[in-house]
Design a protein around this motif. Structure first.
Motif, short mmCIF file in Angstrom:
data_model
loop_
_atom_site.label_atom_id
_atom_site.label_comp_id
_atom_site.label_asym_id
_atom_site.label_seq_id
_atom_site.Cartn_x
_atom_site.Cartn_y
_atom_site.Cartn_z
N GLY A 26 0.81 -1.30 -0.06
CA GLY A 26 -0.09 0.02 -0.09
C GLY A 26 0.79 1.21 -0.09
N THR A 27 2.21 1.34 0.29
CA THR A 27 2.95 2.21 0.23
C THR A 27 3.35 2.75 -1.09
OG1 THR A 27 4.97 0.89 0.99
CG2 THR A 27 3.55 1.95 2.69
N ILE A 28 3.12 2.00 -2.16
CA ILE A 28 3.69 2.35 -3.35
C ILE A 28 3.13 3.48 -4.05
CG2 ILE A 28 3.74 1.49 -5.68
CD1 ILE A 28 4.13 -1.24 -4.75
N PHE A 33 0.81 3.21 -12.69
CA PHE A 33 2.02 2.44 -12.65
C PHE A 33 3.01 2.75 -11.94
CE2 PHE A 33 3.30 5.58 -15.76
CZ PHE A 33 4.52 5.51 -15.62
N ALA A 34 4.08 2.00 -11.31
CA ALA A 34 4.80 2.64 -10.49
C ALA A 34 6.31 1.72 -10.86
CB ALA A 34 4.75 2.29 -9.15
N THR A 88 13.49 -0.07 -8.30
CA THR A 88 14.74 -0.59 -8.70
C THR A 88 14.70 -2.06 -9.03
OG1 THR A 88 15.18 -1.05 -6.30
CG2 THR A 88 15.84 1.12 -7.11
N HIS A 89 13.82 -2.65 -8.58
CA HIS A 89 13.63 -4.40 -8.76
C HIS A 89 12.47 -4.84 -9.66
CE1 HIS A 89 17.57 -4.84 -6.99
NE2 HIS A 89 16.95 -4.37 -5.68
N ASP A 90 11.39 -3.81 -9.69
CA ASP A 90 10.12 -4.40 -10.22
C ASP A 90 9.27 -3.08 -11.01
OD1 ASP A 90 9.16 -3.30 -7.95
OD2 ASP A 90 8.58 -5.05 -7.03
N ILE A 91 8.29 -3.79 -11.67
CA ILE A 91 7.32 -2.55 -12.11
C ILE A 91 5.92 -3.12 -11.73
CG2 ILE A 91 7.18 -3.68 -14.24
CD1 ILE A 91 7.10 -0.54 -15.26
N HIS A 92 4.97 -2.07 -11.39
CA HIS A 92 3.60 -2.54 -10.77
C HIS A 92 2.55 -1.44 -11.77
CE1 HIS A 92 5.04 -4.02 -6.92
NE2 HIS A 92 5.85 -3.54 -6.94
#
Length: 178
Positions: A20-22, A93-94, A97-101
């Motif tokens: 939820g902090t993204i 979208f977000a 450094t290691h993934d995309i949402h």
């Protein structure tokens, strides 16, 4: 070849980071207009067919015999506009450094996370309507599937190109370390 001891420690629920902090970035401001245009094109075919059949007398109903029967397809327009505006507002979208949402949905909400080290291929797609609005869809593919595992619609052309380069660079770095 050395063998490392296998470890699979249990993680407590309270220690799991919160998704939820993204902070999701909204899609392009023309996303709502794109959704409205696509929906109106889909809506127009049955609406025109209904109106023509009603005018030719092929639809027989005392309920629809009044002149307001011709206005019936217009009753759907406010629903289309509201649904498209809400859909655009709840999509984003977000890149980390290691993934995309990617998140989308008003009633049925969907959130997809894709680690960079799983990405094999990225495509930029632009259908005719997207081209008219200057937008693109970024499609992410992982191994073992013929279809895209994640699609991020309504990105500006330069934004899609920059995001593709960013993800491919990080996906390559991640693969080199693995």
């Amino acid at each position: 070849m050395t063998h490392e001891a296998f470890s699979n420690a249990q993680v407590q629920t309270q220690d799991i980071p919160s998704a939820g902090t993204i902070a999701f970035e909204p899609l392009h401001q023309r996303h709502a207009l794109l959704l409205i245009t696509e929906s109106l094109l889909v809506w127009a075919v049955p609406s025109v067919a209904f109106t023509v059949l009603l005018a030719l007398g092929k639809i027989e109903s005392s309920f629809l015999s009044a002149p307001w029967g011709f206005l019936l397809p217009l009753a759907v327009l406010p629903i289309i506009f509201i649904a498209c505006l809400l859909q655009a507002k709840h999509s984003g979208f977000a890149a980390r450094t290691h993934d995309i949402h990617f998140k989308t949905g008003v009633i049925w909400r969907k959130r997809v996370a894709l680690p960079f080290n799983r990405i094999q291929h990225i495509e930029i797609e632009r259908n005719p309507i997207e081209r008219a609005f200057g937008l693109s869809t970024l499609k992410f593919f992982t191994a073992g599937g013929g279809s895209a595992d994640m699609k991020i619609p309504a990105l500006g052309e330069q934004q899609a190109t920059d995001l593709k380069s960013f993800v491919l660079k990080l996906a390559g770095e991640t693969d080199d370390r693995a």
